[in-house]
Write an enzyme that holds these catalytic residues in place. Structure first.
Site, short mmCIF file in Angstrom:
data_model
loop_
_atom_site.label_atom_id
_atom_site.label_comp_id
_atom_site.label_asym_id
_atom_site.label_seq_id
_atom_site.Cartn_x
_atom_site.Cartn_y
_atom_site.Cartn_z
N GLY A 152 0.86 -1.20 0.00
CA GLY A 152 0.00 0.00 0.00
C GLY A 152 0.89 1.24 0.00
O GLY A 152 1.86 1.29 0.74
N MET A 210 -7.99 2.99 9.12
CA MET A 210 -7.27 1.79 8.70
C MET A 210 -6.55 1.15 9.89
O MET A 210 -6.32 1.80 10.91
CB MET A 210 -6.32 2.10 7.57
CG MET A 210 -7.04 2.21 6.23
SD MET A 210 -5.89 2.38 4.86
CE MET A 210 -7.02 2.20 3.47
N ARG A 219 -26.00 13.45 17.25
CA ARG A 219 -25.79 12.08 16.75
C ARG A 219 -24.50 11.51 17.30
O ARG A 219 -23.57 12.26 17.62
CB ARG A 219 -25.54 12.13 15.23
CG ARG A 219 -26.74 12.28 14.39
CD ARG A 219 -26.28 12.42 12.94
NE ARG A 219 -27.44 12.56 12.08
CZ ARG A 219 -27.42 13.21 10.92
NH1 ARG A 219 -26.32 13.80 10.49
NH2 ARG A 219 -28.51 13.28 10.20
N HIS A 263 -8.95 5.29 1.83
CA HIS A 263 -7.67 5.65 1.21
C HIS A 263 -7.31 7.12 1.32
O HIS A 263 -6.18 7.49 1.01
CB HIS A 263 -7.65 5.17 -0.24
CG HIS A 263 -7.67 3.67 -0.34
ND1 HIS A 263 -8.83 2.95 -0.36
CD2 HIS A 263 -6.65 2.78 -0.34
CE1 HIS A 263 -8.54 1.66 -0.40
NE2 HIS A 263 -7.22 1.53 -0.39
N ILE A 280 1.51 3.29 6.78
CA ILE A 280 0.70 4.19 7.61
C ILE A 280 0.28 3.47 8.88
O ILE A 280 -0.02 4.10 9.88
CB ILE A 280 -0.55 4.72 6.87
CG1 ILE A 280 -1.51 3.59 6.49
CG2 ILE A 280 -0.18 5.55 5.67
CD1 ILE A 280 -2.91 4.07 6.14
N ASP A 281 0.29 2.13 8.86
CA ASP A 281 -0.19 1.35 10.01
C ASP A 281 0.76 1.38 11.20
O ASP A 281 0.37 1.03 12.31
CB ASP A 281 -0.42 -0.11 9.62
CG ASP A 281 -1.46 -0.27 8.54
OD1 ASP A 281 -2.28 0.65 8.38
OD2 ASP A 281 -1.45 -1.30 7.84
N ARG A 341 -4.21 7.65 3.13
CA ARG A 341 -2.92 7.32 2.51
C ARG A 341 -2.51 8.32 1.44
O ARG A 341 -1.37 8.26 0.95
CB ARG A 341 -3.01 5.94 1.85
CG ARG A 341 -2.95 4.83 2.81
CD ARG A 341 -2.54 3.50 2.27
NE ARG A 341 -2.74 3.19 0.89
CZ ARG A 341 -3.20 2.01 0.46
NH1 ARG A 341 -3.56 1.09 1.31
NH2 ARG A 341 -3.28 1.76 -0.82
N ARG A 362 -5.45 -3.17 10.18
CA ARG A 362 -6.01 -4.54 10.14
C ARG A 362 -5.82 -5.25 11.48
O ARG A 362 -6.76 -5.80 12.03
CB ARG A 362 -5.24 -5.39 9.12
CG ARG A 362 -5.44 -5.04 7.70
CD ARG A 362 -4.40 -5.83 6.91
NE ARG A 362 -4.29 -5.37 5.54
CZ ARG A 362 -5.04 -5.81 4.55
NH1 ARG A 362 -5.96 -6.71 4.78
NH2 ARG A 362 -4.88 -5.35 3.34
O1 F6P Z 1 -1.13 -1.70 4.85
C1 F6P Z 1 -1.61 -0.44 4.62
C2 F6P Z 1 -3.10 -0.43 4.44
O2 F6P Z 1 -3.46 0.89 4.17
C3 F6P Z 1 -3.93 -1.05 5.56
O3 F6P Z 1 -4.14 -0.18 6.64
C4 F6P Z 1 -5.19 -1.41 4.86
O4 F6P Z 1 -5.89 -2.43 5.51
C5 F6P Z 1 -4.70 -1.85 3.53
O5 F6P Z 1 -3.47 -1.21 3.32
C6 F6P Z 1 -5.64 -1.56 2.39
O6 F6P Z 1 -5.07 -2.08 1.24
P1 F6P Z 1 -5.60 -1.84 -0.23
O7 F6P Z 1 -5.34 -0.41 -0.57
O8 F6P Z 1 -4.79 -2.74 -1.07
O9 F6P Z 1 -7.04 -2.15 -0.21
#
Ligand code: F6P
Length: 341
Positions: A10, A169, A162, A271, A126-127, A274, A171
């Site tokens: 990514g 992001m 609300r 995204h 970024i994680d 990112r 995982r």
């Molecule tokens: O590993 C970086 C990341 O942005 C994760 O946080 C996210 O789960 C994943 O990539 C998303 O990947 P893609 O852009 O391939 O869907």
């Protein structure tokens, strides 16, 4: 030396700053030549290249993404992938590779290093979940993007009374959620490392409403409810065996509405986290990583990854980057709990 450079996995803000620093110091101080491999491991696999020199790397410092392109290509999942890479490197007269990537890209780099390819790794994601480096570049930018979103969501949440959920992001590691949640004053933060109780979340939501504010809940895409499973977008796996995540925020909004009777909505940042220009912190970190990587290559210190330890840029064994995932320690998460509710 003739050095190949690639960016895999990514994308993340700061990749271009690394490339620029590697090339600038490599040419000016050591007289190296460079070859840019396009789209991660696909580049050396398919001899897909671009020119990398002082001219082609000018003006890229503040640019997001990567001028080299990226992909999640896994040469170990492709027939004769490794042999093809080795042959292409020989044909191109490449002495060594600088691989800029996260868990997957550096995992491939580690295996290639063991097979005799001269490699230096640069950690990105970024994680912020790579082992043996205090921070990876890209993380600071994405936290800033998430905090800006949370600040904006606070005012609209309060106007409409609300609960607003922000899905970020992450995982398996909740660093983005934790840092953006603390900086953004979230009513609770939910991370993959700690399973959450929906009833507890509802208590926090109600108590925030009672205090006259509207709750913002920051949830990592990989967060898991106590009596449920990780929510995935579909069942498709990428070349490294990852599923596409997203959906937990929507699921939680429904639960909150049902259990509290309050309106709840979800924003998935996706995204956006990112993309775009890197923060000053990430530009500096990425630049320092690039400078150290080319020095390591010039000294022939193969099989190393550059890393941040405290405020120093050091070299660590490449294999240590992927030995385990750097998840949020429970005590770090517990620090933030005092602000929940
Ligand atoms: O590993 C970086 C990341 O942005 C994760 O946080 C996210 O789960 C994943 O990539 C998303 O990947 P893609 O852009 O391939 O869907």
């Amino acid at each position: 030396m003739r050095i190949g450079v690639l960016t895999g996995g990514g994308d993340c803000p700061g990749l271009n700053a690394v490339i620029r620093a590697v090339v600038r110091k490599g040419v000016k101080e050591y007289g190296h030549e460079f070859v840019g491999f396009r789209d991660g491991w696909k580049g050396p696999l398919e001899n897909y290249t671009m020119e990398l020199n002082l001219e082609t790397t000018r003006g890229i410092l503040p640019r997001g993404g990567t001028i080299l392109g990226s992909s999640r290509t896994n040469p170990f999942k492709i027939e004769n992938g490794v042999e093809r890479i080795k042959q292409n490197l020989t044909d191109q007269g490449i002495d060594a590779l600088i691989a800029i990537g996260g868990e997957d890209t550096l995992g491939v780099a580690t295996k290639l290093d063991a097979l005799g390819v001269k490699v230096i790794g640069v950690p990105k994601t970024i994680d912020n979940d790579l082992n043996n480096t205090d921070y990876t570049f890209g993380f600071d930018t994405s936290v800033n993007i998430a905090v800006e979103a949370i600040d904006r969501l606070h005012t609209t949440a309060e106007s409409h009374h609300r609960a607003l959920i922000v899905e970020v992001m992450g995982r398996h590691a909740g660093w983005i959620a934790l840092h953006s949640g603390i900086a953004g004053g979230a009513a609770c933060i939910l991370i993959p490392e700690v399973k959450f109780s929906v009833d507890k979340v509802c208590e926090w939501v109600e108590s925030r409403f009672k205090s006259g504010y509207a709750p913002i809940i920051v949830i990592a895409e990989g967060a898991i409810p106590q009596d449920g499973d990780m929510i995935t977008k579909d069942s498709e796996l990428d070349a490294f065996g990852h599923v596409k995540l997203s959906g937990i925020g929507e699921w939680l909004a429904k639960q909150i509405e049902e259990k509290t009777g309050k309106e709840a909505r979800t924003s998935v940042l996706g995204h956006i986290q990112r993309g775009g220009t890197p923060s000053a912190f990430d530009r500096v970190l990425a630049t320092r990583f690039g400078l150290q990587a080319i020095t390591a290559a010039s000294e022939g210190d193969w099989g190393k990854m550059v890393a941040l330890h405290g405020t120093d840029i050091v070299r660590v064994p490449l294999a240590s980057a992927t030995e385990k995932l750097k998840t949020v320690p429970i005590e770090r998460y517990k620090e933030s709990e005092i602000f929940f509710g």
